[in-house]
Design a protein around this motif. Sequence first.
Motif, PDB file in Angstrom:
ATOM      1  N   GLY A  10       0.776  -1.226   0.000  1.00  0.00           N
ATOM      2  CA  GLY A  10       0.000   0.000   0.000  1.00  0.00           C
ATOM      3  C   GLY A  10       0.810   1.280   0.000  1.00  0.00           C
ATOM      4  O   GLY A  10       0.243   2.364  -0.125  1.00  0.00           O
ATOM      5  N   THR A  11       2.127   1.178   0.136  1.00  0.00           N
ATOM      6  CA  THR A  11       2.969   2.375   0.145  1.00  0.00           C
ATOM      7  C   THR A  11       3.909   2.358  -1.052  1.00  0.00           C
ATOM      8  O   THR A  11       3.997   1.372  -1.787  1.00  0.00           O
ATOM      9  CB  THR A  11       3.809   2.474   1.428  1.00  0.00           C
ATOM     10  OG1 THR A  11       4.829   1.469   1.418  1.00  0.00           O
ATOM     11  CG2 THR A  11       2.951   2.299   2.668  1.00  0.00           C
ATOM     12  N   HIS A  31       2.360  -0.005  -7.399  1.00  0.00           N
ATOM     13  CA  HIS A  31       2.516   1.009  -6.359  1.00  0.00           C
ATOM     14  C   HIS A  31       3.556   2.022  -6.815  1.00  0.00           C
ATOM     15  O   HIS A  31       4.528   1.663  -7.490  1.00  0.00           O
ATOM     16  CB  HIS A  31       2.982   0.384  -5.049  1.00  0.00           C
ATOM     17  CG  HIS A  31       2.016  -0.575  -4.417  1.00  0.00           C
ATOM     18  ND1 HIS A  31       1.604  -1.737  -5.027  1.00  0.00           N
ATOM     19  CD2 HIS A  31       1.379  -0.535  -3.218  1.00  0.00           C
ATOM     20  CE1 HIS A  31       0.763  -2.381  -4.224  1.00  0.00           C
ATOM     21  NE2 HIS A  31       0.616  -1.675  -3.124  1.00  0.00           N
ATOM     22  N   LEU A  90      -9.777   0.415  -3.846  1.00  0.00           N
ATOM     23  CA  LEU A  90      -8.982   0.670  -2.642  1.00  0.00           C
ATOM     24  C   LEU A  90      -9.506   1.790  -1.753  1.00  0.00           C
ATOM     25  O   LEU A  90      -8.919   2.080  -0.713  1.00  0.00           O
ATOM     26  CB  LEU A  90      -7.537   0.992  -3.053  1.00  0.00           C
ATOM     27  CG  LEU A  90      -6.719  -0.237  -3.458  1.00  0.00           C
ATOM     28  CD1 LEU A  90      -5.485   0.157  -4.252  1.00  0.00           C
ATOM     29  CD2 LEU A  90      -6.313  -1.039  -2.236  1.00  0.00           C
ATOM     30  N   ALA A 138      -8.169   2.471   2.044  1.00  0.00           N
ATOM     31  CA  ALA A 138      -7.357   3.673   2.224  1.00  0.00           C
ATOM     32  C   ALA A 138      -7.923   4.557   3.331  1.00  0.00           C
ATOM     33  O   ALA A 138      -7.184   5.227   4.056  1.00  0.00           O
ATOM     34  CB  ALA A 138      -7.261   4.459   0.915  1.00  0.00           C
ATOM     35  N   ALA A 169      -6.446   3.441   6.578  1.00  0.00           N
ATOM     36  CA  ALA A 169      -5.001   3.225   6.575  1.00  0.00           C
ATOM     37  C   ALA A 169      -4.345   3.738   7.857  1.00  0.00           C
ATOM     38  O   ALA A 169      -3.473   3.069   8.437  1.00  0.00           O
ATOM     39  CB  ALA A 169      -4.364   3.897   5.359  1.00  0.00           C
ATOM     40  N   TRP A 221      -1.785   1.641  10.230  1.00  0.00           N
ATOM     41  CA  TRP A 221      -0.382   1.960  10.026  1.00  0.00           C
ATOM     42  C   TRP A 221       0.262   2.745  11.165  1.00  0.00           C
ATOM     43  O   TRP A 221       1.461   2.625  11.395  1.00  0.00           O
ATOM     44  CB  TRP A 221      -0.228   2.779   8.748  1.00  0.00           C
ATOM     45  CG  TRP A 221      -0.393   2.011   7.479  1.00  0.00           C
ATOM     46  CD1 TRP A 221      -0.512   0.652   7.327  1.00  0.00           C
ATOM     47  CD2 TRP A 221      -0.460   2.564   6.158  1.00  0.00           C
ATOM     48  NE1 TRP A 221      -0.643   0.331   6.006  1.00  0.00           N
ATOM     49  CE2 TRP A 221      -0.614   1.491   5.260  1.00  0.00           C
ATOM     50  CE3 TRP A 221      -0.403   3.862   5.659  1.00  0.00           C
ATOM     51  CZ2 TRP A 221      -0.699   1.668   3.880  1.00  0.00           C
ATOM     52  CZ3 TRP A 221      -0.501   4.054   4.281  1.00  0.00           C
ATOM     53  CH2 TRP A 221      -0.641   2.963   3.403  1.00  0.00           C
ATOM     54  N   VAL A 247      -0.726   7.678   2.637  1.00  0.00           N
ATOM     55  CA  VAL A 247      -2.147   7.362   2.494  1.00  0.00           C
ATOM     56  C   VAL A 247      -2.587   7.574   1.040  1.00  0.00           C
ATOM     57  O   VAL A 247      -3.363   6.780   0.485  1.00  0.00           O
ATOM     58  CB  VAL A 247      -2.993   8.214   3.448  1.00  0.00           C
ATOM     59  CG1 VAL A 247      -4.481   7.932   3.235  1.00  0.00           C
ATOM     60  CG2 VAL A 247      -2.607   7.922   4.908  1.00  0.00           C
ATOM     61  N   ASP A 304      -0.604   7.252  -1.546  1.00  0.00           N
ATOM     62  CA  ASP A 304      -0.037   6.107  -2.282  1.00  0.00           C
ATOM     63  C   ASP A 304      -0.973   4.905  -2.205  1.00  0.00           C
ATOM     64  O   ASP A 304      -1.167   4.185  -3.199  1.00  0.00           O
ATOM     65  CB  ASP A 304       1.320   5.709  -1.677  1.00  0.00           C
ATOM     66  CG  ASP A 304       2.438   6.672  -2.064  1.00  0.00           C
ATOM     67  OD1 ASP A 304       2.318   7.337  -3.099  1.00  0.00           O
ATOM     68  OD2 ASP A 304       3.435   6.731  -1.316  1.00  0.00           O
ATOM     69  N   HIS A 305      -1.526   4.685  -1.019  1.00  0.00           N
ATOM     70  CA  HIS A 305      -2.447   3.564  -0.817  1.00  0.00           C
ATOM     71  C   HIS A 305      -3.669   3.726  -1.716  1.00  0.00           C
ATOM     72  O   HIS A 305      -4.072   2.799  -2.436  1.00  0.00           O
ATOM     73  CB  HIS A 305      -2.855   3.545   0.657  1.00  0.00           C
ATOM     74  CG  HIS A 305      -3.589   2.308   1.089  1.00  0.00           C
ATOM     75  ND1 HIS A 305      -4.158   1.416   0.214  1.00  0.00           N
ATOM     76  CD2 HIS A 305      -3.856   1.818   2.340  1.00  0.00           C
ATOM     77  CE1 HIS A 305      -4.730   0.433   0.883  1.00  0.00           C
ATOM     78  NE2 HIS A 305      -4.564   0.662   2.189  1.00  0.00           N
ATOM     79  N   ARG A 306      -4.240   4.908  -1.695  1.00  0.00           N
ATOM     80  CA  ARG A 306      -5.465   5.171  -2.467  1.00  0.00           C
ATOM     81  C   ARG A 306      -5.209   5.050  -3.972  1.00  0.00           C
ATOM     82  O   ARG A 306      -6.098   4.614  -4.724  1.00  0.00           O
ATOM     83  CB  ARG A 306      -5.998   6.571  -2.123  1.00  0.00           C
ATOM     84  CG  ARG A 306      -7.343   6.902  -2.742  1.00  0.00           C
ATOM     85  CD  ARG A 306      -7.879   8.232  -2.244  1.00  0.00           C
ATOM     86  NE  ARG A 306      -8.223   8.180  -0.812  1.00  0.00           N
ATOM     87  CZ  ARG A 306      -7.504   8.734   0.151  1.00  0.00           C
ATOM     88  NH1 ARG A 306      -6.398   9.419  -0.155  1.00  0.00           N
ATOM     89  NH2 ARG A 306      -7.874   8.646   1.409  1.00  0.00           N
ATOM     90  N   TYR A 324      -2.433  -4.623  -6.128  1.00  0.00           N
ATOM     91  CA  TYR A 324      -2.558  -4.674  -4.663  1.00  0.00           C
ATOM     92  C   TYR A 324      -3.134  -6.026  -4.241  1.00  0.00           C
ATOM     93  O   TYR A 324      -2.638  -6.672  -3.314  1.00  0.00           O
ATOM     94  CB  TYR A 324      -3.444  -3.533  -4.184  1.00  0.00           C
ATOM     95  CG  TYR A 324      -3.580  -3.437  -2.677  1.00  0.00           C
ATOM     96  CD1 TYR A 324      -2.843  -2.499  -1.955  1.00  0.00           C
ATOM     97  CD2 TYR A 324      -4.447  -4.262  -1.978  1.00  0.00           C
ATOM     98  CE1 TYR A 324      -2.979  -2.395  -0.573  1.00  0.00           C
ATOM     99  CE2 TYR A 324      -4.592  -4.179  -0.599  1.00  0.00           C
ATOM    100  CZ  TYR A 324      -3.849  -3.242   0.094  1.00  0.00           C
ATOM    101  OH  TYR A 324      -3.972  -3.154   1.460  1.00  0.00           O
TER     102      TYR A 324
END
Length: 375
Positions: free
Chosen positions: A26-27, A53, A139, A143, A146, A150, A161, A163-165, A172
């Motif tokens: 996720g990052t 990612h 996601l 997200a 997150a 985290w 966050v 990056d996750h979205r 993923y």
Amino acid sequence: MTHKLLNHRAEGPPTAPPLLLGPSLGTSYAIWDKVAPELSITHRVVRWDLPGHGGSPADLIGPGATVAELAGLVLALADSLGIERFAYAGVSLGGAVGLHLAVHHSERISSLAVICASAHFSGAKPWQERAELVRREGLGTLAATADSRWFTPGFTVPELVADHRNADPGAYAACCDALAAFDIRDRLTSIAVPTLLIAGREDPATPPAHLREITDAVPGAALVEIPGASHLAPAQCPEAVLTALRAHFSGVARRGMEVRRQVLGDEHVDRAQARQTPFTARFQDFISRYAWGEIWTDPTLSRRERSMITLTALVAHGHYDELAMHVRAARRNGLTPEEIGAVLLQTAVYCGVPAANSAFAVAQRVLAEEDAEGA
């Protein structure tokens, strides 16, 4: 034909020892933003993005992916950069990649640090369910939660966050498939490279017990627990992570522990290690790195000379428990009882007769105990 590679960022002198840094699920490699620049002072740092990612192509992996495939992508990246053997540190899924490399490609790894990761990630079902959710809904929902997964309450890193979205849902989910299938517990004892485990004390995803399990299984492994850190320790507590990684990858701590054992004896050091708690762990690491890894390894003075100086300083400050320990160390460093007596007599002149009187009593007891043990 040109093969696609993982997106990466290289920092530091090209001729310095290489160090590869792996991210968590996720990052992006931005998870290392507060650590990598400092590590690049002494290393050629290469941090990489997982497929889908950051800047890595999403189609590098697909459904049913494995950690072995991700490790293969890391090796392909290293090959493309002309890096044969490297140190490696990884967070969570990036840490799992490091464990796989140490087990299956040990000839490529010089040393390993595994951060907020696990040898099994609590089984397959949660990851299978997450993969299904992401493939079905994307996601956005994940997200939104997150921060709670985290970081500790009130802390966030908006860039991570985001990056996750913005990660590719398919890639993923494929990474979730890799975590679901990952269980390397039965191979941990085969890891032969110097290994450091770093746990976040407040980590709900991979609690410290997961890191202790690895530490107990990997021969010679060391564990550092970071108070106040959750799952993304390099982003939340970068200074603590940096301190641990510097010591591990420089070799100072390992050399310091060797010298500490040579001077004080295995029995004393084993007792100190057995008494170590999360509260005292950083102090023990400090002693090994600073006192034993830097000062006692300096060849300017011999160990005999250092013992004489240490005895004098301990008498001057009245540290008689430490004095007893260092009388034994002085004998181990080659001083005779007569030479130890001469040192203490010298302290009577410069540190005072009462201090020397107490010191003679301590030394006499220790030397008598040694004689009794040798009888």
